[in-house]
Design an enzyme around this catalytic site. Structure first.
Site, PDB file in Angstrom:
ATOM      1  N   HIS A  97      41.551  42.769  33.592  1.00  0.00           N
ATOM      2  CA  HIS A  97      41.586  44.004  34.152  1.00  0.00           C
ATOM      3  C   HIS A  97      40.082  44.217  34.745  1.00  0.00           C
ATOM      4  O   HIS A  97      39.222  43.907  34.489  1.00  0.00           O
ATOM      5  CB  HIS A  97      41.792  44.941  33.260  1.00  0.00           C
ATOM      6  CG  HIS A  97      40.775  45.139  32.005  1.00  0.00           C
ATOM      7  ND1 HIS A  97      39.809  46.008  32.044  1.00  0.00           N
ATOM      8  CD2 HIS A  97      40.757  44.244  31.088  1.00  0.00           C
ATOM      9  CE1 HIS A  97      38.932  45.598  30.842  1.00  0.00           C
ATOM     10  NE2 HIS A  97      39.494  44.638  30.259  1.00  0.00           N
ATOM     11  N   ASP A  98      40.280  45.130  35.729  1.00  0.00           N
ATOM     12  CA  ASP A  98      38.780  45.611  36.474  1.00  0.00           C
ATOM     13  C   ASP A  98      38.002  44.846  36.933  1.00  0.00           C
ATOM     14  O   ASP A  98      36.754  44.773  37.006  1.00  0.00           O
ATOM     15  CB  ASP A  98      38.447  46.556  35.305  1.00  0.00           C
ATOM     16  CG  ASP A  98      39.116  47.643  35.412  1.00  0.00           C
ATOM     17  OD1 ASP A  98      39.743  48.628  36.017  1.00  0.00           O
ATOM     18  OD2 ASP A  98      39.440  48.012  33.879  1.00  0.00           O
TER      19      ASP A  98
END
Ligand SMILES: CC(C)(COP(=O)(O)OP(=O)(O)OC[C@H]1O[C@@H](n2cnc3c(N)ncnc32)[C@H](O)[C@@H]1OP(=O)(O)O)[C@@H](O)C(=O)NCCC(=O)NCCS
Length: 219
Positions: free
Chosen positions: A142-143
């Site tokens: 994620h991210d």
């Protein structure tokens, strides 16, 4: 409905090229009645590889097809960039390749010309630039934000909130520690992460690191 004919050139009759061609064969099998796959390699000694023709670039350019694509199966991002400039000038269209079992969750944006191999995973909220390679068993969590012409060798573990700048190369089995939303871990432009490295801190642009914890490779 299937379209008529399609020609795809896999630029680079190398080990990776031989791994990528079958992905394309599967990806396009149901889209075209007549799918022709060839290797494109200016230095190749063979005229055939794994049952597929090996052509030099000029001969590939001469071939005509209703749909014609090129794929850059070359690990060096700078070489991919050079080849892309040449192919764009010749009006060739670049194909993005994705293995049928790659796992891609929510809000994952991957730029054109990527090669996403088998058993890779991209979780959620990830942005990746153009001509990214994710070799087998790699993941991006994620991210993460990844630039253009970045290469992941097999089994790269890129945890959340990591930023990787253009042309970085991440070696087999490297593990990259997660950053935070306020302070992502940054791997600078053109940095090289050696196979098996455990990256716990930012890596400056252009620097090669190895080991656990990863430290600059001294010559
Ligand atoms: C880090 C790397 C880029 C360095 O390559 P290089 O500049 O050609 O360096 P060398 O092979 O000359 O090695 C220099 C020294 O570092 C050591 N070394 C090289 N890579 C290392 C690594 N990943 N981890 C630990 N030590 C490493 C070598 O043993 C050598 O040590 P020595 O001086 O004591 O003999 C390369 O070894 C590497 O890890 N590349 C990624 C390979 C990969 O993932 N391939 C995937 C193919 S799909």
């Amino acid at each position: 409905m299937k379209m008529n004919d399609c020609l795809v050139g896999v630029y680079g009759a190398s080990g990776f090229g031989r791994e990528v061609l079958p992905l394309i064969r599967t990806q396009l099998a149901n889209q075209f009645i007549n799918l022709k796959l060839v290797f494109v390699d200016d230095g190749a000694c063979e005229s055939e590889l794994n049952g597929y023709p090996v052509l030099n670039y000029e001969n590939f350019l001469r071939l005509e097809a209703e749909n014609k694509f090129i794929v850059f199966a070359i690990a060096d991002g700078h070489v991919r960039q050079k080849l892309k400039a040449k192919c764009l000038a010749d009006k060739l269209e670049v194909l993005s390749v994705r293995a049928d079992n790659a796992v891609i969750l929510d809000m994952v944006d991957i730029g054109k010309g990527s090669i996403i191999c088998h058993f890779t995973q991209f979780t959620s909220n990830i942005k990746i630039g153009e001509h990214f390679h994710a070799n087998i068993y790699s993941y991006v969590a994620h991210d993460c934000v990844i630039g253009n012409y970045v290469t992941f060798a097999p089994s790269v573990r890129c945890n959340g909130n990591v930023h990787i700048e253009d042309h970085a190369y991440i070696g087999t089995g490297a593990v990259i520690k997660q950053g935070t939303p306020n302070k992502p871990l940054v791997i600078g432009e053109g940095a090289v992460i050696g196979m098996g490295a455990v990256v716990t801190k930012d890596v400056p642009a252009g620097v090669t690191v190895i080991g656990n914890p990863a430290r600059p490779l001294s010559r």
